[in-house]
Write a protein that holds these residues in place. Structure first.
Motif, PDB file in Angstrom:
ATOM      1  N   MET A  68       0.858  -1.169   0.000  1.00 18.30           N
ATOM      2  CA  MET A  68       0.000   0.000   0.000  1.00 18.30           C
ATOM      3  C   MET A  68       0.903   1.231   0.000  1.00 18.30           C
ATOM      4  O   MET A  68       1.885   1.288   0.734  1.00 18.30           O
ATOM      5  N   SER A  69       0.525   2.174  -0.796  1.00 19.00           N
ATOM      6  CA  SER A  69       1.336   3.384  -0.870  1.00 19.00           C
ATOM      7  C   SER A  69       1.085   4.279   0.340  1.00 19.00           C
ATOM      8  O   SER A  69       0.043   4.196   0.990  1.00 19.00           O
ATOM      9  N   TRP A  70       2.071   5.159   0.606  1.00 20.00           N
ATOM     10  CA  TRP A  70       1.954   6.100   1.712  1.00 20.00           C
ATOM     11  C   TRP A  70       0.755   6.999   1.509  1.00 20.00           C
ATOM     12  O   TRP A  70       0.022   7.288   2.437  1.00 20.00           O
ATOM     13  N   ARG A  71       0.518   7.416   0.275  1.00 21.02           N
ATOM     14  CA  ARG A  71      -0.597   8.321  -0.045  1.00 21.02           C
ATOM     15  C   ARG A  71      -1.951   7.651   0.230  1.00 21.02           C
ATOM     16  O   ARG A  71      -2.856   8.260   0.802  1.00 21.02           O
ATOM     17  N   ALA A  72      -2.090   6.397  -0.186  1.00 19.28           N
ATOM     18  CA  ALA A  72      -3.349   5.668   0.050  1.00 19.28           C
ATOM     19  C   ALA A  72      -3.576   5.477   1.548  1.00 19.28           C
ATOM     20  O   ALA A  72      -4.701   5.627   2.040  1.00 19.28           O
ATOM     21  N   CYS A  73      -2.507   5.167   2.266  1.00 19.52           N
ATOM     22  CA  CYS A  73      -2.615   4.980   3.713  1.00 19.52           C
ATOM     23  C   CYS A  73      -3.059   6.275   4.390  1.00 19.52           C
ATOM     24  O   CYS A  73      -3.956   6.266   5.239  1.00 19.52           O
TER      25      CYS A  73
END
Length: 177
Positions: free
Chosen positions: A1-6
């Motif tokens: 999971m990307s940092w942005r999605a998190c």
């Protein structure tokens, strides 16, 4: 999971929680209550507080039902749907060992999800006519304390090193014949 999605998921969760809490608080503060209200509960949950109000509960009840659908019914439905699809994929697997591994992973998640959503659903969806204060207390204790407490225990026991250490500790404690 990307940092942005998190970060997006975290932000949405916080925002929804803040909006819901603010809405419930505003609606509760506009209700008339007895001069010395006593909430027969472990915590100041919205349903026991609403029961104390003497009139004008309609908007608050609608707010609670909306929150129940958004935070309990929809997520639980999505979880059940995803597990139905996972079950279909598991049954299509040829390897018995792979099936066992996936079932093991899924079962630990379900050991946490079903008690949490089950008790929360009973609390917020169950018809209020036959409920008792004791039942409400037990259910709220279960979904606010016991289930979250089980979560780290269940997931920790899935770690092989922790399981081995626990087995080693139990063997040392049990006297050999």
């Amino acid at each position: 999971m990307s940092w942005r999605a998190c970060m997006a998921m975290m932000g949405i969760s916080w925002l929804m929680g803040i909006i819901t809490a603010t809405t419930h608080s505003f609606l509760i503060f506009t209700l008339p209550f007895p001069s010395r209200p006593i909430i027969p509960h472990f915590l100041c949950d919205i349903l026991p507080v609403l029961r104390l109000a003497s009139a004008g509960k309609h908007r608050s009840v609608i707010s609670v039902m909306t929150a129940t659908v958004v935070f309990i019914v929809v997520p639980f439905s999505l979880i059940v749907t995803s597990y139905a699809r996972i079950l279909g994929a598991i049954l299509a697997m040829a390897s018995t060992q792979s099936r066992c591994k996936v079932f093991s992973t899924c079962s630990s998640h379900l050991l946490v999800v079903f008690p949490f959503f089950g008790t929360a659903s009973i609390t917020y969806i169950w018809p209020r006519a036959g409920s008792s204060v004791t039942t409400d207390r037990i259910l709220s204790l279960f979904y606010t304390v016991i289930t979250p407490m089980l979560n780290p225990i269940i997931y920790t026991l899935r770690n092989k090193e922790v399981t081995r250490a626990l087995q080693h500790m139990v063997k040392r404690q049990v006297p050999s014949p």
